[in-house]
Design an enzyme around this catalytic site. Structure first.
Site, PDB file in Angstrom:
ATOM      1  N   PHE A 119       0.904  -1.242   0.133  1.00  0.00           N
ATOM      2  CA  PHE A 119      -0.136  -0.195  -0.009  1.00  0.00           C
ATOM      3  C   PHE A 119       1.063   0.953   0.140  1.00  0.00           C
ATOM      4  O   PHE A 119       0.755   2.236  -0.835  1.00  0.00           O
ATOM      5  CB  PHE A 119      -0.805  -0.212   1.239  1.00  0.00           C
ATOM      6  CG  PHE A 119      -2.025   0.933   1.358  1.00  0.00           C
ATOM      7  CD1 PHE A 119      -3.311   0.780   0.974  1.00  0.00           C
ATOM      8  CD2 PHE A 119      -1.743   2.292   1.891  1.00  0.00           C
ATOM      9  CE1 PHE A 119      -4.230   1.678   1.315  1.00  0.00           C
ATOM     10  CE2 PHE A 119      -2.627   3.339   1.750  1.00  0.00           C
ATOM     11  CZ  PHE A 119      -3.877   3.057   1.643  1.00  0.00           C
ATOM     12  N   CYS A 120       1.742   1.376   1.007  1.00  0.00           N
ATOM     13  CA  CYS A 120       2.622   2.582   1.166  1.00  0.00           C
ATOM     14  C   CYS A 120       3.647   2.639  -0.137  1.00  0.00           C
ATOM     15  O   CYS A 120       3.949   3.578  -0.564  1.00  0.00           O
ATOM     16  CB  CYS A 120       3.372   2.565   2.332  1.00  0.00           C
ATOM     17  SG  CYS A 120       2.591   2.928   3.614  1.00  0.00           S
ATOM     18  N   LEU A 121       4.104   1.550  -0.628  1.00  0.00           N
ATOM     19  CA  LEU A 121       5.013   1.569  -1.897  1.00  0.00           C
ATOM     20  C   LEU A 121       4.347   2.329  -2.922  1.00  0.00           C
ATOM     21  O   LEU A 121       4.939   3.125  -3.554  1.00  0.00           O
ATOM     22  CB  LEU A 121       5.679   0.233  -2.209  1.00  0.00           C
ATOM     23  CG  LEU A 121       6.547   0.067  -3.394  1.00  0.00           C
ATOM     24  CD1 LEU A 121       7.456   0.757  -3.491  1.00  0.00           C
ATOM     25  CD2 LEU A 121       6.639  -1.453  -3.588  1.00  0.00           C
ATOM     26  N   HIS A 129       3.830   5.786  -2.750  1.00  0.00           N
ATOM     27  CA  HIS A 129       4.855   6.933  -2.490  1.00  0.00           C
ATOM     28  C   HIS A 129       5.727   6.678  -4.006  1.00  0.00           C
ATOM     29  O   HIS A 129       6.403   7.578  -4.218  1.00  0.00           O
ATOM     30  CB  HIS A 129       6.001   6.620  -1.321  1.00  0.00           C
ATOM     31  CG  HIS A 129       5.270   7.192  -0.246  1.00  0.00           C
ATOM     32  ND1 HIS A 129       5.146   8.340   0.095  1.00  0.00           N
ATOM     33  CD2 HIS A 129       4.331   6.731   0.755  1.00  0.00           C
ATOM     34  CE1 HIS A 129       4.284   8.409   1.097  1.00  0.00           C
ATOM     35  NE2 HIS A 129       3.829   7.429   1.452  1.00  0.00           N
TER      36      HIS A 129
END
Length: 321
Positions: free
Chosen positions: A82-84, A87
């Site tokens: 999700f965060c990868l 960003h």
């Protein structure tokens, strides 16, 4: 479904400190994202997490591309899809599509500075010659990755659409203007209790925000007995961040000798520290038999997450080397 174990109150229903955090999120970021809404049952924790991300990733004049390289690289190392994806999309927004997709694929960036930053962020075991905002970004995402992997489903968009470079590119165009707007440092500190900053921070507001987050998240340890806390902190110390091959069996083995009342909570905290996506509905169901409140689940996960994050923070402190 975005949330794995509970659905937070909608942003429009927020009051008090939660509403103040959401206001800053709307003005300085992309709005009250699921990451932050998942923390809303614990307003102090929500405020400190936002303050750290704001002051480390968004505010001041440290190169935003460098910071996004760190955010994406540590998210990849922590297996937080999700965060990868989020960003990598921000790197597209900053006009760096090639760099974005190299990091998404786990490759080495062409620019030596970006390559070194990515390598340092993925390892996170030694002090870097970097500005406090870079170190703060690394620590912010060690914590946020674990919260997200524990409490949110891994896909930003239905069917995992954000995994396609064309979709990330389109998202980047959408956010291109917002991501370039300067953010004055210090505004996030209005929402949190002041705390003495760590040595790596100098006079950066990111240090105060990290200390505040550590204080708020460590209080979740009160949900475990002293023996339960020692099991979590001791394991984090000797395992040194290695993702276990079979997390469920690994955690079950570690808590086997604890008193029955402590096993479920210590298991969830350990998984939050090492393999947060491996926390199951069964784990949470057992925990809720004695602690039904969403706030207690968030506190417990945050305790595991900050224990792992603070282990990294100590490794980054020049005083420990």
């Amino acid at each position: 479904m975005t949330y794995r174990f509970f659905t937070p109150a909608p942003a429009r229903a927020a009051t008090g400190l939660v509403a103040e955090v959401y206001r800053q999120l709307r003005e300085d970021f992309l709005g009250p994202m699921p990451t932050f809404q998942a923390l809303s049952p614990m307003p102090e924790l929500l405020a400190a997490t936002w303050a750290l991300m704001r002051e480390a990733l968004l505010a001041g004049d440290t190169d935003r591309v460098d910071r996004e390289v760190v955010a994406a690289s540590v998210s990849r190392a922590n297996r937080c899809r999700f965060c990868l994806d989020a960003h990598v999309t921000m790197l597209h927004a900053l006009g760096e599509p090639g760099l974005a997709e190299v990091i998404a694929a786990g490759g080495t960036p062409a620019e030596p500075r970006h390559a070194e930053l990515a390598r340092w962020a993925a390892a996170g075991r030694r002090p870097g010659p970097y500005r406090p905002e870079i170190t703060g970004t690394l620590l912010a995402f060690h914590f946020i990755n674990r919260i997200v992997s524990a409490l949110l489903a891994p896909d930003l968009l239905p069917g995992g659409l954000q995994r396609f470079p064309a979709v990330r590119s389109a998202g980047g165009r959408l956010y291109a203007r917002a991501v370039r707007e300067p953010r004055p440092p210090g505004r996030g500190l209005r929402l949190i209790a002041a705390a003495p900053p760590p040595a790596w921070a100098g006079d950066s507001p990111a240090g105060v925000a990290y200390a505040s987050l550590r204080n708020a998240a460590c209080r979740g340890g009160e949900l475990l007995s002293e023996l339960g806390r020692e099991t979590v902190t001791g394991t984090v110390g000797w395992e040194n961040g290695q993702h276990p091959e079979r997390p469920a069996e690994w955690a079950a083995d570690l808590v086997r000798d604890l008193p029955p009342a402590d096993r479920v909570g210590a298991r969830i905290a350990l998984l939050a520290a090492f393999a947060p996506a491996s926390i199951t509905r069964g784990d949470v169901g057992l925990w809720r038999l004695s602690r039904p409140a969403d706030a207690d689940l968030v506190r417990l996960v945050a305790y595991g997450a900050i224990t792992a994050t603070d282990h990294v923070a100590r490794a980054l402190d020049p005083a420990h080397h």
